[in-house]
Design a protein around this motif. Structure first.
Motif, PDB file in Angstrom:
ATOM      1  N   HIS A  54       4.159  22.729  -0.531  1.00 35.91           N
ATOM      2  CA  HIS A  54       4.719  22.443  -1.854  1.00 35.91           C
ATOM      3  C   HIS A  54       4.546  20.974  -2.226  1.00 35.91           C
ATOM      4  O   HIS A  54       4.315  20.651  -3.398  1.00 35.91           O
ATOM      5  N   CYS A  55       4.645  20.088  -1.245  1.00 34.85           N
ATOM      6  CA  CYS A  55       4.392  18.663  -1.512  1.00 34.85           C
ATOM      7  C   CYS A  55       2.934  18.438  -1.924  1.00 34.85           C
ATOM      8  O   CYS A  55       2.663  17.664  -2.856  1.00 34.85           O
ATOM      9  N   LEU A  58       2.512  19.676  -5.498  1.00 35.39           N
ATOM     10  CA  LEU A  58       3.040  18.713  -6.464  1.00 35.39           C
ATOM     11  C   LEU A  58       2.113  17.509  -6.594  1.00 35.39           C
ATOM     12  O   LEU A  58       1.872  17.017  -7.707  1.00 35.39           O
ATOM     13  N   HIS A  59       1.561  17.060  -5.480  1.00 32.97           N
ATOM     14  CA  HIS A  59       0.625  15.933  -5.522  1.00 32.97           C
ATOM     15  C   HIS A  59      -0.613  16.284  -6.342  1.00 32.97           C
ATOM     16  O   HIS A  59      -1.063  15.500  -7.184  1.00 32.97           O
ATOM     17  N   LYS A  79       4.375  22.551 -11.517  1.00 36.33           N
ATOM     18  CA  LYS A  79       5.145  21.315 -11.380  1.00 36.33           C
ATOM     19  C   LYS A  79       6.626  21.615 -11.184  1.00 36.33           C
ATOM     20  O   LYS A  79       7.271  21.057 -10.287  1.00 36.33           O
ATOM     21  N   SER A  82       7.183  23.551  -7.651  1.00 36.07           N
ATOM     22  CA  SER A  82       7.026  22.663  -6.503  1.00 36.07           C
ATOM     23  C   SER A  82       8.183  21.677  -6.407  1.00 36.07           C
ATOM     24  O   SER A  82       8.729  21.460  -5.319  1.00 36.07           O
ATOM     25  N   THR A  83       8.562  21.100  -7.522  1.00 33.67           N
ATOM     26  CA  THR A  83       9.661  20.139  -7.531  1.00 33.67           C
ATOM     27  C   THR A  83      10.960  20.812  -7.111  1.00 33.67           C
ATOM     28  O   THR A  83      11.699  20.295  -6.271  1.00 33.67           O
ATOM     29  N   VAL A  87      13.133  19.900  -3.666  1.00 33.48           N
ATOM     30  CA  VAL A  87      14.526  19.455  -3.781  1.00 33.48           C
ATOM     31  C   VAL A  87      15.462  20.451  -3.099  1.00 33.48           C
ATOM     32  O   VAL A  87      16.379  20.060  -2.370  1.00 33.48           O
TER      33      VAL A  87
END
Length: 104
Positions: A54-55, A58-59, A79, A82-83, A87
């Motif tokens: 997921h990181c 997002l990248h 976006k 993933s965020t 979190v």
């Protein structure tokens, strides 16, 4: 989505996760025995792989230059998902560690 499929109980036979625990790790997740170190390691690695994926997603979304214009709905959904996932995983991890220390 692959994480959901991996943990979904298929036709009452169990998930891929429970299959791997039973066949590869030789551990029955339904038993009351404590999990051995290799099962704990596997669970931590599976969680870490999903978090890192997921990181990376997002990248990639943040680094893209044309996706916002060519596929705005897909761009926004990736976006947001993933965020939220990052979190939420951090929140659950912090609360799990906190509960462990409170209950022990």
């Amino acid at each position: 989505c692959l994480n959901v499929v991996y943990h979904t109980n298929i036709c009452g036979k169990g998930s891929m996760h429970s299959f791997v625990l039973k066949k590869v790790c030789r551990f029955d997740p339904e038993s009351e025995d404590p999990a051995p170190w290799h099962v704990k390691l596997y669970n931590m690695l599976a969680t870490a792989v999903v978090f890192v994926w997921h990181c990376i997603g997002l990248h990639w979304v943040m680094m893209s230059s044309t996706c916002q214009d060519t596929a705005p709905n897909f761009y926004t959904s990736v976006k947001v998902f993933s965020t939220f996932s990052i979190v939420f995983n951090i929140f659950v991890c912090i609360n799990t560690v906190g509960l462990y220390h409170v209950l022990m």
